[in-house]
Design an enzyme around this catalytic site. Sequence first.
Site, short mmCIF file in Angstrom:
data_model
loop_
_atom_site.label_atom_id
_atom_site.label_comp_id
_atom_site.label_asym_id
_atom_site.label_seq_id
_atom_site.Cartn_x
_atom_site.Cartn_y
_atom_site.Cartn_z
N GLN A 208 29.00 43.82 49.00
CA GLN A 208 29.26 44.22 47.63
C GLN A 208 28.84 43.15 46.63
O GLN A 208 28.90 43.38 45.42
CB GLN A 208 30.75 44.50 47.45
CG GLN A 208 31.29 45.65 48.28
CD GLN A 208 32.80 45.73 48.25
OE1 GLN A 208 33.46 45.73 49.28
NE2 GLN A 208 33.39 45.82 47.06
N PHE A 239 35.24 49.00 50.17
CA PHE A 239 36.65 48.96 49.79
C PHE A 239 37.14 47.54 49.48
O PHE A 239 38.34 47.28 49.53
CB PHE A 239 37.53 49.57 50.88
CG PHE A 239 37.08 50.93 51.34
CD1 PHE A 239 37.05 51.99 50.44
CD2 PHE A 239 36.68 51.15 52.63
CE1 PHE A 239 36.62 53.25 50.85
CE2 PHE A 239 36.25 52.40 53.06
CZ PHE A 239 36.22 53.45 52.17
N GLU A 243 33.28 42.05 49.80
CA GLU A 243 33.11 41.27 48.57
C GLU A 243 32.93 39.79 48.90
O GLU A 243 32.08 39.13 48.32
CB GLU A 243 34.30 41.47 47.64
CG GLU A 243 34.13 40.78 46.29
CD GLU A 243 35.21 41.13 45.30
OE1 GLU A 243 35.32 40.44 44.27
OE2 GLU A 243 35.97 42.10 45.52
N ARG A 321 46.87 39.96 39.93
CA ARG A 321 46.82 41.38 39.57
C ARG A 321 48.06 42.13 40.04
O ARG A 321 48.46 43.12 39.42
CB ARG A 321 45.54 42.05 40.10
CG ARG A 321 45.31 43.44 39.53
CD ARG A 321 43.98 44.03 39.98
NE ARG A 321 42.87 43.68 39.11
CZ ARG A 321 42.42 44.44 38.11
NH1 ARG A 321 43.03 45.58 37.82
NH2 ARG A 321 41.39 44.06 37.39
N ARG A 353 40.64 47.72 47.73
CA ARG A 353 40.75 48.73 46.68
C ARG A 353 42.11 48.68 45.97
O ARG A 353 43.14 48.99 46.54
CB ARG A 353 40.54 50.10 47.31
CG ARG A 353 40.29 51.23 46.34
CD ARG A 353 40.00 52.50 47.13
NE ARG A 353 39.46 53.57 46.29
CZ ARG A 353 39.04 54.75 46.76
NH1 ARG A 353 39.08 54.97 48.07
NH2 ARG A 353 38.57 55.67 45.95
N PHE A 355 43.14 45.72 44.63
CA PHE A 355 43.09 44.28 44.41
C PHE A 355 44.45 43.69 44.01
O PHE A 355 44.56 42.95 43.04
CB PHE A 355 42.05 43.97 43.33
CG PHE A 355 41.47 42.59 43.41
CD1 PHE A 355 40.51 42.27 44.35
CD2 PHE A 355 41.87 41.60 42.53
CE1 PHE A 355 39.96 40.99 44.42
CE2 PHE A 355 41.32 40.31 42.59
CZ PHE A 355 40.36 40.02 43.54
N THR A 451 39.63 40.23 35.99
CA THR A 451 40.48 39.28 35.26
C THR A 451 39.80 37.92 35.14
O THR A 451 40.19 37.12 34.29
CB THR A 451 41.84 39.14 35.95
OG1 THR A 451 41.64 38.83 37.34
CG2 THR A 451 42.61 40.44 35.84
N ALA A 520 36.42 45.87 41.27
CA ALA A 520 37.30 46.04 40.10
C ALA A 520 37.03 47.36 39.38
O ALA A 520 37.30 47.48 38.18
CB ALA A 520 37.13 44.86 39.13
N GLU A 722 39.44 52.60 41.90
CA GLU A 722 40.71 52.11 42.40
C GLU A 722 41.95 52.89 41.97
O GLU A 722 42.87 53.09 42.78
CB GLU A 722 40.88 50.64 42.00
CG GLU A 722 39.89 49.71 42.68
CD GLU A 722 39.93 48.30 42.11
OE1 GLU A 722 40.23 47.37 42.87
OE2 GLU A 722 39.66 48.16 40.90
#
Length: 771
Positions: A208, A239, A243, A321, A353, A355, A451, A520, A722
């Site tokens: 990703q 998902f 990342e 988060r 997914r 986060f 964020t 995100a 998400e």
Amino acid sequence: MKDRRDSSITGLAHQPIAHESARLHVTGRADYTDDLREPAGTLHAALGLSQCAHGRIASMDLDPVRDAPGVVAVLTAKDIPGHNDVSPNGLNDDPIFAENKVMFWGQPIFAVVAETRDLARRAAALAKIEYDALPQALDPIAARDAGMGYVTEPLTLQRGDALAGLANAPRHASGRMKVGGQDHFYLEGQIAMAVPDAEEIQIHVSTQHPSEVQHMVAHALDVPANAVVVNVRRMGGGFGGKETQMNLFACVVAVAARKLGRPVKLRPDRDEDMSATGKRHDFVIDYKAGYDDQGRILAVEADFHARCGFSADLSGPVTDRALFHADNAYYYPDVVLRSHPMRTNTVSNTAFRGFGGPQGVIMAERLMEDIAYGLGLDTLEVRKRNLYQNGQLTPYHQEVGDQILPRIFEELEASCDYAARRQAVLDHNARGGVIRRGIALTPVKFGISFTATWFNQAGALVHIYNDGSVMVNHGGTEMGQGLHTKVAQVVAEAFQVDIARIRMTRTTTEKVPNTSATAASSGTDLNGMAALDACEQIKARLVDFLCKAKDASPDQVEFVPGHIRVKGEDMPFAEVIEKAYLARVQLWSDGFYATPKIHWDRKTGTGRPFFYFAYGAACSEVSVDTLTGEYVIERADVLHDVGRSLNPAIDLGQVEGGFVQGVGWLTCEELWWDDKGQLRTHAPSTYKIPLASDRPKVFNVQLAEWSVNAERTIKRSKAVGEPPLMLGISVWEALGHAVASIADYKVAPHLDAPATPEEVLKAIERIRGRS
């Protein structure tokens, strides 16, 4: 210059067209990384994983590995020419290969490179490694009590005086809840292939975040980023698990390929993949709430203890988060929320997914549940009384200004016949019996943006060839979510051409540099706007060319279906492009977008980290066997807000899939470690994702077609990746409602998650013992 929309053009924005690779998917012709033709001489790598959760490496004999048939090389940390680290934070806490000490069971220690994948895997099992075991802590509370410390700086969000608010509140609720993690279980596992040459190294990888792979490989090889090219055509699911987690696999093949001068490929077995890669963070949450006699919250205090694993990875922003969403859709007048990102002797947990958001939202729903059972009220009524009103501030001091949940609640209540069905559930349970039913309607309010503010940027390239065909490249990655399809629709609408003219190309660091992760839920927001920016620049040049060629003013030039109209004359799009080329008009452009208005100061815990909020609600009804704890989802109704949908067909699929994945997280997907620290749920035989038979018997999903994003997003749409996952909480809450019927709803059920049949049965027995 004017644009005109026309339904005769296929594939414009807001049309429910099929995924751009759908035919390739269903016919098996879509190429994934493992399907790429292997260059002559390709070697295959396999990882040697630790079999100790925490210990010093006392001895390591790799000679049996080197002597195994087909083995070409064995790599350890000493073979890495650059940095032995894949930490996305630059904290130097996440080694490619462990040295001297291992920190979790399944940590890579070495890699073997052989002529075939089978020979490499067989050889890796021949290593003889002995450990001097050290004390281990596997869960966050044990880690806290053992003084393991944090993997990253914690966060506190505070507004008002929560302690005073709690002291003055007439009623109180408190408790501890355990929220489990979740494996990504992507259909396509981790995979990477490196192809070296004299000037650069090409990395084909399922990721990703191509730019991060580029940086990590460059650091491992000690070369500049421009010597590494990373390519991604598509992924078979991500998902969040691709990342940062793919950095390890990409670096291993890159180091091996550079050392041996041959292409190297690494595709771990599913067991190895699940053992060596991070999961959704599980949490232990301690909370206190004060509320009044009407069920309105007055004050909240909560501590979020997260199992982060042995290194930081993305645990900082994930636990942040979780706090950002600990309010879900509800206003807390006085509040203090604290994160505790605990170091544990487990694999480093990572993005998934939502986060961290889902783990915060579920705490808010537990509060609503506690208050409702404490007052003898319908949980939905308590939720309504605590909803945000526009102008109120979140715990991080962002003003809520786009609240649409009251309308969503009203419409969903009516369409799912909530009041009558709830009464039917109460009547059924009042008759007693083994099978109890439950129903719950829960909302979601989810903030959209990274964020880490600097990630909220994107670039794109749009090329128009002189035959009128269009090629688009952008920094986002396609993992089945339909990003490429939506961006192509944006481009088709901009030029008013059929989507058949648009070709989306693989994501590559050769085209768009310094890209952000496709994460995100921001992929379309960012990359769609960047592509539109590129289109508008090209269109401006075409308008200028036509104004000069036809002695027209800009307002006399109009893009219409398949044509460009100038002073009332329609010229075929391809014809205009050919003439513009001959007139030496630039027919390509780059585009760029940076999300406006957002800012965040982590030190003070204040700011506007989110550009906007996405909303939704779901009503679920379940039946529970009180003798076994087994249950069935009888019905689920969903109404979800995606703004003005770019593609209703794709968005419906995302809502449906997100709901089911959320249900899996909260019901059947259980991660379990033994006393030695080994993850035992590391294969489909022991880790259970929802099956087709687990879906609701009746499943009604609708988009809020009236919703239009108040902010200037791409075509006024909203992110969809998400937020729907948290709608699965309605099933968890409905299970609790059924369990609570055992004591005539006088005792809160307090289910932990996942609410497996065992957990449900334990809750039933606990309530029976108290009633």
